[in-house]
Write a protein that holds these residues in place. Structure first.
Motif, short mmCIF file in Angstrom:
data_model
loop_
_atom_site.label_atom_id
_atom_site.label_comp_id
_atom_site.label_asym_id
_atom_site.label_seq_id
_atom_site.Cartn_x
_atom_site.Cartn_y
_atom_site.Cartn_z
N SER A 316 0.82 -1.21 0.00
CA SER A 316 0.00 0.00 0.00
C SER A 316 0.86 1.27 0.00
CB SER A 316 -0.91 0.02 1.23
OG SER A 316 -0.13 0.22 2.40
N MET A 317 2.18 1.08 -0.04
CA MET A 317 3.08 2.24 0.04
C MET A 317 3.61 2.60 -1.35
SD MET A 317 5.29 0.99 3.35
CE MET A 317 6.08 2.54 3.77
N LYS A 318 3.92 3.87 -1.49
CA LYS A 318 4.61 4.32 -2.70
C LYS A 318 6.11 4.39 -2.40
CE LYS A 318 0.63 6.99 -4.19
NZ LYS A 318 -0.04 8.29 -4.07
N GLU A 319 6.90 4.34 -3.46
CA GLU A 319 8.35 4.29 -3.28
C GLU A 319 8.87 5.46 -2.46
OE1 GLU A 319 9.82 2.53 -7.26
OE2 GLU A 319 11.52 3.64 -6.43
N ASP A 320 8.33 6.65 -2.72
CA ASP A 320 8.87 7.82 -2.02
C ASP A 320 8.38 7.91 -0.58
OD1 ASP A 320 6.27 8.50 -2.46
OD2 ASP A 320 6.68 10.35 -3.56
N GLU A 321 7.50 7.01 -0.17
CA GLU A 321 7.03 7.00 1.21
C GLU A 321 7.87 6.09 2.11
OE1 GLU A 321 2.26 7.59 0.18
OE2 GLU A 321 3.04 5.62 0.74
N PRO A 324 10.95 7.79 4.39
CA PRO A 324 10.39 8.60 5.49
C PRO A 324 9.65 7.75 6.53
CG PRO A 324 9.99 9.67 3.39
CD PRO A 324 10.55 8.32 3.08
N TYR A 325 8.95 6.71 6.06
CA TYR A 325 8.22 5.85 7.00
C TYR A 325 9.19 5.21 8.00
CZ TYR A 325 5.77 1.82 8.87
OH TYR A 325 5.25 0.89 9.73
N PHE A 326 10.26 4.63 7.48
CA PHE A 326 11.21 3.94 8.37
C PHE A 326 11.97 4.93 9.25
CE2 PHE A 326 10.42 0.35 5.58
CZ PHE A 326 10.45 -0.72 6.46
N GLY A 466 20.58 7.68 3.78
CA GLY A 466 19.34 8.38 3.49
C GLY A 466 18.55 7.82 2.33
N LYS A 467 18.99 6.71 1.76
CA LYS A 467 18.29 6.23 0.57
C LYS A 467 18.09 4.71 0.51
CE LYS A 467 22.53 6.11 -2.14
NZ LYS A 467 23.27 6.59 -3.30
N GLU A 468 18.67 3.97 1.43
CA GLU A 468 18.50 2.51 1.42
C GLU A 468 18.19 2.01 2.83
OE1 GLU A 468 21.07 0.60 -2.10
OE2 GLU A 468 22.30 1.50 -0.53
N THR A 484 16.99 -0.91 -1.81
CA THR A 484 16.32 0.33 -2.20
C THR A 484 14.83 0.24 -1.83
OG1 THR A 484 15.70 -0.52 -4.36
CG2 THR A 484 17.88 0.53 -4.18
N PRO A 485 14.14 1.37 -1.80
CA PRO A 485 12.69 1.32 -1.57
C PRO A 485 11.97 0.43 -2.59
CG PRO A 485 13.46 3.55 -1.24
CD PRO A 485 14.64 2.76 -1.78
N ALA A 486 12.42 0.45 -3.83
CA ALA A 486 11.77 -0.39 -4.85
C ALA A 486 11.95 -1.86 -4.53
CB ALA A 486 12.36 -0.06 -6.22
N GLU A 487 13.15 -2.22 -4.10
CA GLU A 487 13.39 -3.62 -3.73
C GLU A 487 12.57 -3.99 -2.50
OE1 GLU A 487 17.95 -4.01 -5.44
OE2 GLU A 487 17.60 -3.13 -3.46
N PHE A 488 12.45 -3.07 -1.57
CA PHE A 488 11.63 -3.34 -0.39
C PHE A 488 10.19 -3.64 -0.79
CE2 PHE A 488 8.66 -1.81 2.82
CZ PHE A 488 8.98 -2.67 3.86
N LEU A 489 9.65 -2.78 -1.63
CA LEU A 489 8.24 -2.96 -2.02
C LEU A 489 8.06 -4.22 -2.86
CD1 LEU A 489 7.18 0.71 -2.88
CD2 LEU A 489 6.85 -0.57 -0.75
#
Lengths: 507, 219
Positions: A316-321, A324-326, A466-468, A484-489
């Motif tokens: 339910s999250m977007k990459e750019d979220e 900041p969430y973590f 700040g990015k991974e 990366t956020p993309a890999e997380f999602l």
């Protein structure tokens, strides 16, 4: 023993701490166990159930030993001995020598066999004279015999041995030294063993990262009995959480041949608190087998801290979220737990070779640990000559399965060897073997570059540059690289956070 | 306050309509969504309506307190998670499923997962004439209850295992459970299981050392 995403066996672990001399510890343990000590322990281990609330304050106020090497200040009293033993009770045989004798009858007159000291057992019968008939594992067989009640210690039921159906793991209980109370606990202290409880190990790691004090406060050493009391929390209907206290000793299941190597949580020479907490949880919940049979991180974190967990679906999250969430969750002092997808869909493969109606294939994997999830194989002819598709009929845990479908005469798949054999009905096969396309779901390492394991839980460590995101693998090894956020999602299917109390939780 | 009724076609998002008191009619067809329910609502399927979470999470998740959620005449599938693939109830709320089919979900992450079809560890779960089938989990492929959750299953068919743990309470009246019903407490409390006129084809396995308070009538 290895099951699902339990940690690899001791033989393949990486980065193990140097092993202590087994004989030295063995000798030390023996010197602390004597007949009189064992006799004195009769009836002392009655605190296997929760301690009444009224005892909470005395527990908190007790003059507890807050550190120091094990045995430095007290003489050992040996393992916990139950006040009452009944049929079906699980335990271990602990005596004063390297082995324990089992006898052919309750009069203990005729020796039937000897087993290694610390051998797990189940009580089959209780004789009025005080003797117990117990069942033990010897090699790949179950054997039974009678023992003196004084050699029986109540211990959690071991996990089922996946390689030997019908038997429990082939581990022996042995005393483990360690800090009496957790010293500077942190997530990296945890190391999952040959038990499918990554949900619990990752929960401990996440809580230790966010609130070391919660871990410190949860474990109390009882010098008079040389046992540990571990505090968990349980909710009543409606939501009120109350503490419960589980008492265990430091006899832990160890790998055969090395009494210093915990078989489940813990590493030789590592911190003791994760193994003590795991053992207490196992005892509370009905044994290692019970806790290794599926769990739920949000629930176990709440049981450790007493605070309710919150859950979030990464999908339910977007990459750019994500970052900041973590960052916010960590800043807010949250214990953060996340689980990787159960399996991943393979790329299309065209592995079939052969001629005529007889075809064979070897399935390719991106990592040597990977394997096909039974029941997920799909084979289709991209050229369309073969009518109908082919599927496998395997179920979880199967070593082999059949390949079925309208064009199939006979077909088999070996999930362990990664091979398939097909005999198709005459004239119903593809024009060429390479026309057959194979798809399947797989488990194992779903991202080899970042070392992410499917069907596995992780504790969040921190944001890198700040990015991974950096996660901690509760195995203690096979640590993932920052993702990366993309890999997380792409790979993670749930996040649970728990607002672990900061500061002392004893007052 | 009158009901707020809205009809949703496949392809339209359901989530925005889940507001307090809403009755959401799901039109026939496949609705591809994983729903996080945070208001007291009724989800009602028209004939042929399917909610498919496409492995994005539990198909239905209720994690907040004091809700009354009703789901009727719907097929719930494609859910996945650590616990409760089809439905996870982790809030102190009441969730009632009526003639719902919970099929093809899984709870298989993190060393196995619990409650392939349905899992509750808080709240009150009520199933009436439901079918729970073809779900996967390491423990409780059908329905799992733990913590202090309460459950009531009336009629219907549970294909797979039902597991009751910790201090949970489950009453089953009529219907069929094709797998086993397993119950195990902790050293500090026992679950309660009441079976009335239900066929448990896989047998009842009450833990020897940490048994449930078990009542079996007319089974």
């Amino acid at each position: 023993m290895l099951q699902h995403s339990a940690r690899p066996s001791a033989q393949v672990r990486e980065g193990e701490a140097p092993k202590q001399e087994a004989t030295a510890q063995r000798s030390d343990r023996q010197s602390r166990l004597g007949n009189s000590a064992i006799a004195d322990r009769q009836g002392v281990g009655a605190a296997d159930a929760g301690i009444a609330d009224t005892e909470l304050s005395s527990w908190l106020d007790a003059d507890v030993d807050r550190g120091g090497p094990h045995g430095a200040s007290t003489d050992s009293l040996g393992p916990m001995r139950p006040a009452k033993v009944s049929q079906g009770t699980w335990g271990a045989l602990v005596g004063k020598a390297d082995s324990v004798d089992l006898f052919s009858a309750a009069d203990l007159a005729s020796k039937a066999l000897s087993v290694t000291d610390g051998t797990p057992c189940k009580v089959l019968k209780v004789d009025g004279s005080g003797a117990l008939q117990v069942e033990v594992r010897v090699g790949k067989e179950k054997k039974s015999g009678w023992v003196a009640a004084a050699t029986f210690t109540e211990q959690p039921q071991l996990n089922r041995d996946d390689d030997a159906p019908g038997l429990k793991d082939d581990f022996v209980y042995a005393y483990q030294k360690g800090d009496h109370t957790p010293v500077d606990p942190k997530g990296t202290d945890t190391a999952q063993g040959a038990l499918g409880d990554c949900y619990f190990i990752a929960s401990m790691a996440a809580v230790a990262n966010a609130s070391p004090q919660s871990i410190k406060d949860a474990i109390k050493y009882n010098p008079a009995k040389e046992t540990y009391t571990v505090r968990f929390f349980e909710e009543s209907y409606g939501g009120a959480a109350k503490p419960v206290y589980i008492e265990v000793d430091a006899y832990l299941p160890t790998v055969q041949g090395n009494r210093n190597d915990p078989a489940y949580a813990g590493e030789p020479g590592g911190k003791l608190w994760p193994a003590i907490m795991e053992k207490a949880y196992a005892k509370w919940k009905g044994g290692y087998e019970a806790m290794g049979n599926g769990g739920y991180g949000a629930q176990s974190m709440a049981e450790i801290t007493g605070a309710r967990s919150a859950e979030k679906n990464p999908r339910s999250m977007k990459e750019d979220e994500v970052i900041p969430y973590f960052e916010k969750a960590k800043k807010d002092g949250m214990a953060i737990y996340a689980a990787v997808e159960n399996s991943r869909q393979s790329d299309v493969q065209t592995p079939f070779t052969g001629s005529g109606d007889k075809l064979n294939a070897t399935i390719s994997h991106t990592h040597r640990w990977n394997h096909v999830v039974p029941g997920t194989v799909q084979i289709a002819d991209k050229a369309g000559k073969m009518k109908g598709g082919i599927r496998d009929n395997g179920k979880d845990g199967d070593a082999t399965g059949s390949l079925t479908g309208s064009p199939v005469q006979t077909g088999s798949i070996d999930y362990k060897k990664h091979t398939m054999a097909l005999e198709l009905k005459s004239g119903q096969g593809p024009a060429a073997p390479e026309d057959l396309e194979l798809r399947f779901s797989y488990q194992g390492v779903v991202n080899a570059e970042k070392v992410l394991v499917a069907n596995h839980a992780y504790a969040f460590d921190g944001v890198v540059n700040g990015k991974e995101l950096q996660f901690y693998n509760p195995w203690g090894t096979w640590q993932p690289k920052p993702i990366t956020p993309a890999e997380f999602l792409k790979h993670f299917t749930n996040i649970s956070t728990n607002k672990a109390p900061q500061g002392s939780t004893q007052a | 306050m009158g009901e707020s009724i809205v009809r949703v076609e496949p392809g339209q998002p359901i989530g925005p309509h889940l507001v307090p008191g809403a009755v959401v009619l799901l039109a026939s067809g496949v609705h591809r969504e994983s729903l996080v329910i945070e208001a007291s609502v009724t989800l009602r399927g028209e004939p042929g309506a399917v909610l498919d979470a496409e492995r994005r999470g539990p198909a239905l998740l209720v994690d907040v307190d004091e809700l009354e959620v009703v789901v009727e005449d719907l097929t719930v599938t494609g859910g996945a998670g650590e616990a409760g693939g089809g439905l996870r109830l982790s809030g102190w709320s009441e969730v009632r499923l009526v003639r719902v089919r919970v099929v093809g979900n899984e709870a298989t992450v993190a060393d196995g997962g619990v409650g392939g079809g349905i899992y509750a560890h808080r709240g009150l779960l009520r199933l009436s004439d439901c079918t729970v089938a073809e779900n996967r989990a390491r423990a409780a492929s059908g329905v799992g209850l733990s913590g202090a959750a309460r459950g009531e299953i009336v009629g219907g068919r549970i294909e797979g295992d039902v597991v009751v743990l910790d201090g949970a309470e489950l009453t089953v009246v009529g219907g069929v459970i094709t797998g086993a019903l397993r119950a195990r407490g902790t050293t500090t409390r026992a679950p309660t299981v009441v079976l009335r006129g239900v066929a448990v084809e896989g047998g009842v396995e009450n833990d020897v050392n940490l048994p449930a308070a078990l009542v079996v009538e007319d089974c």
